[in-house]
Write a protein that holds these residues in place. Structure first.
Motif, short mmCIF file in Angstrom:
data_model
loop_
_atom_site.label_atom_id
_atom_site.label_comp_id
_atom_site.label_asym_id
_atom_site.label_seq_id
_atom_site.Cartn_x
_atom_site.Cartn_y
_atom_site.Cartn_z
N ILE A 52 0.83 -1.21 0.00
CA ILE A 52 0.00 0.00 0.00
C ILE A 52 0.86 1.26 0.00
O ILE A 52 0.33 2.37 0.00
CB ILE A 52 -0.95 0.03 1.22
N SER A 53 2.18 1.11 -0.01
CA SER A 53 3.06 2.27 -0.05
C SER A 53 2.87 3.02 -1.37
O SER A 53 2.53 2.41 -2.39
CB SER A 53 4.52 1.82 0.08
N PRO A 54 3.05 4.35 -1.37
CA PRO A 54 2.94 5.11 -2.62
C PRO A 54 3.91 4.56 -3.65
O PRO A 54 5.07 4.29 -3.36
CB PRO A 54 3.32 6.54 -2.18
N ARG A 55 3.44 4.40 -4.86
CA ARG A 55 4.28 3.82 -5.90
C ARG A 55 4.64 4.85 -6.96
O ARG A 55 3.90 5.81 -7.18
CB ARG A 55 3.57 2.63 -6.54
N ARG A 56 5.75 4.59 -7.65
CA ARG A 56 6.19 5.46 -8.75
C ARG A 56 5.98 4.73 -10.06
O ARG A 56 6.22 3.53 -10.17
CB ARG A 56 7.66 5.81 -8.57
N ASP A 57 5.53 5.48 -11.07
CA ASP A 57 5.18 4.87 -12.34
C ASP A 57 6.35 4.11 -12.97
O ASP A 57 6.16 3.07 -13.60
CB ASP A 57 4.68 5.93 -13.32
N GLU A 58 7.57 4.61 -12.80
CA GLU A 58 8.72 3.96 -13.44
C GLU A 58 9.08 2.62 -12.79
O GLU A 58 9.84 1.83 -13.36
CB GLU A 58 9.94 4.88 -13.40
N ASP A 59 8.51 2.35 -11.61
CA ASP A 59 8.82 1.10 -10.91
C ASP A 59 7.66 0.11 -10.93
O ASP A 59 7.68 -0.88 -10.21
CB ASP A 59 9.18 1.40 -9.44
N MET A 60 6.65 0.33 -11.77
CA MET A 60 5.43 -0.46 -11.73
C MET A 60 5.67 -1.94 -12.06
O MET A 60 5.00 -2.81 -11.55
CB MET A 60 4.39 0.11 -12.69
N ASN A 61 6.64 -2.23 -12.93
CA ASN A 61 6.81 -3.59 -13.41
C ASN A 61 7.95 -4.35 -12.75
O ASN A 61 8.36 -5.41 -13.24
CB ASN A 61 7.03 -3.58 -14.93
N ILE A 62 8.47 -3.86 -11.65
CA ILE A 62 9.56 -4.58 -11.00
C ILE A 62 9.01 -5.82 -10.28
O ILE A 62 7.87 -5.82 -9.79
CB ILE A 62 10.34 -3.69 -10.01
N ASN A 86 23.61 -11.35 -4.89
CA ASN A 86 23.80 -12.77 -4.57
C ASN A 86 22.49 -13.52 -4.41
O ASN A 86 22.47 -14.75 -4.34
CB ASN A 86 24.65 -12.93 -3.30
N GLY A 87 21.38 -12.79 -4.35
CA GLY A 87 20.06 -13.42 -4.24
C GLY A 87 19.80 -14.10 -2.92
O GLY A 87 18.86 -14.89 -2.80
N LYS A 88 20.58 -13.78 -1.89
CA LYS A 88 20.43 -14.43 -0.60
C LYS A 88 19.93 -13.51 0.50
O LYS A 88 19.61 -13.98 1.59
CB LYS A 88 21.79 -15.03 -0.18
N GLU A 89 19.85 -12.24 0.22
CA GLU A 89 19.39 -11.29 1.24
C GLU A 89 18.74 -10.10 0.57
O GLU A 89 18.97 -9.80 -0.60
CB GLU A 89 20.55 -10.85 2.13
N TRP A 90 17.91 -9.41 1.34
CA TRP A 90 17.20 -8.24 0.83
C TRP A 90 18.15 -7.08 0.67
O TRP A 90 19.08 -6.91 1.46
CB TRP A 90 16.07 -7.85 1.78
N ASP A 91 17.90 -6.29 -0.35
CA ASP A 91 18.65 -5.04 -0.53
C ASP A 91 17.99 -4.00 0.37
O ASP A 91 16.98 -3.38 0.01
CB ASP A 91 18.60 -4.60 -2.00
N THR A 92 18.54 -3.81 1.55
CA THR A 92 17.92 -2.96 2.57
C THR A 92 17.67 -1.55 2.07
O THR A 92 16.63 -0.95 2.37
CB THR A 92 18.79 -2.93 3.84
N SER A 93 18.60 -1.00 1.32
CA SER A 93 18.44 0.37 0.84
C SER A 93 17.23 0.51 -0.08
O SER A 93 16.47 1.48 0.01
CB SER A 93 19.71 0.81 0.11
N VAL A 145 14.52 -1.51 -0.11
CA VAL A 145 13.31 -1.75 0.68
C VAL A 145 12.94 -0.50 1.47
O VAL A 145 11.77 -0.10 1.52
CB VAL A 145 13.51 -2.95 1.63
N ARG A 146 13.92 0.15 2.07
CA ARG A 146 13.63 1.34 2.87
C ARG A 146 13.27 2.53 1.98
O ARG A 146 12.57 3.45 2.42
CB ARG A 146 14.81 1.67 3.76
N ARG A 147 13.70 2.52 0.73
CA ARG A 147 13.38 3.63 -0.17
C ARG A 147 11.97 3.50 -0.74
O ARG A 147 11.29 4.50 -0.96
CB ARG A 147 14.40 3.68 -1.31
N PHE A 148 11.51 2.26 -0.97
CA PHE A 148 10.24 2.04 -1.65
C PHE A 148 9.03 1.96 -0.70
O PHE A 148 7.93 2.35 -1.08
CB PHE A 148 10.28 0.75 -2.46
N PHE A 149 9.23 1.46 0.52
CA PHE A 149 8.09 1.05 1.33
C PHE A 149 7.95 1.83 2.64
O PHE A 149 8.92 2.40 3.15
CB PHE A 149 8.18 -0.45 1.65
N GLN A 151 8.31 -2.30 5.51
CA GLN A 151 9.75 -2.60 5.53
C GLN A 151 10.04 -3.72 6.52
O GLN A 151 10.77 -4.66 6.21
CB GLN A 151 10.54 -1.35 5.93
N GLU A 152 9.45 -3.64 7.70
CA GLU A 152 9.70 -4.64 8.73
C GLU A 152 9.25 -6.03 8.29
O GLU A 152 9.97 -7.02 8.45
CB GLU A 152 8.98 -4.24 10.02
#
Length: 251
Positions: free
Chosen positions: A145-155, A164-171, A173-177, A182-183
């Motif tokens: 439900i976080s505000p979304r940006r049109d350029e990121d709609m299809n990610i 490495n596909g083994k952990e979340w990219d914290t930066s 997650v905190r920028r988008f949500f 985030q938690e």
């Protein structure tokens, strides 16, 4: 009831027949209904007698057919109806269409039941869209439900992971949500084996759709409600009453 959506007035007529039989008659006159029928439709463990709400039960049965559109695309029913009514569209976004069959209309309406309890179980994260898919654990809608940006709609979800596909990219997650999302996202475990993303039913431990849990969800007796301390105490009380060693009927 598992193939067609019954008209509302027909469901009401069925309920009326059952209620008349239950209340009975004395010298041609109906007895007084001392309690609302909706309360009698509650499970025995919550103070009712377990009678069915036919409309909700009908929708729970139809939703099992709708579930096949998400999990069993090889079935004959899905190939026939899907080929005619949603050949190029995702089932949950398909339109009703012009002059639809009675079968398709019922299954199409039963999608609302699926939306209440279905979630994408993230594996490789390549087929679950971040902004439109229900994939977040622990929220009511399972959607962002976080505000979304049109350029990121299809990610997709995989783009929120590190290289490495083994952990979340914290930066990211905190920028988008929003903070509460985030938690929940950062607490989601990333699979090491990376299976395909699949649909799962949140109200069953094995993730498979069941009519029983869907019916409970529609009638307000889902897992969230039944897990509260008050409901647990109420359930224990009524179970002890039903198990009491007394005569089955007292005049």
């Amino acid at each position: 009831m598992s193939v067609f959506k019954l008209p509302a007035n027909f469901c009401d007529e069925l309920r009326s027949i059952v209620s008349r039989f239950w209340w009975g008659t004395t010298n041609g006159r109906g007895k007084i209904p001392w309690i609302a029928w909706s309360k009698l439709c509650k499970p025995k463990c919550f103070g009712g007698l377990g009678f069915r709400d036919y409309h909700h039960f009908n929708m729970a049965l139809l939703a099992k057919q709708a579930w096949r559109f998400l999990t069993d695309r090889s079935s004959l029913m899905v190939r026939v109806l899907g080929g005619k009514y949603c050949p190029n569209e995702k089932f949950l976004r398909a339109e009703l269409g012009n002059n639809p069959s009675f079968t398709w209309r019922g299954i199409w309406e039963a999608r609302e039941v699926i939306r209440l309890g279905a979630r994408r179980r993230v594996g490789d994260g390549l087929s679950t869209y971040v902004w439109t898919g229900p994939w977040i654990i622990g929220t009511q809608t399972r959607r962002v439900i976080s505000p979304r940006r049109d350029e990121d709609m299809n990610i997709v979800v995989a783009e929120l992971w590190r290289a490495n596909g083994k952990e979340w990219d914290t930066s990211k997650v905190r920028r988008f949500f929003l903070p509460f999302e985030q938690e929940r996202i950062l607490n989601m475990r990333i699979s090491n084996t990376k299976p395909n993303d699949v649909w799962t039913w949140d109200f069953e431990k094995d993730g498979e759709y069941s009519v029983k849990s869907a019916y409970k969800l529609l009638t307000g007796g889902g897992e969230n409600e039944a897990s509260s301390s008050d409901r647990t105490k109420e359930k224990a009380l009524w179970n002890s009453i039903w198990k009491a060693n007394v005569l089955p009927k007292i005049d």
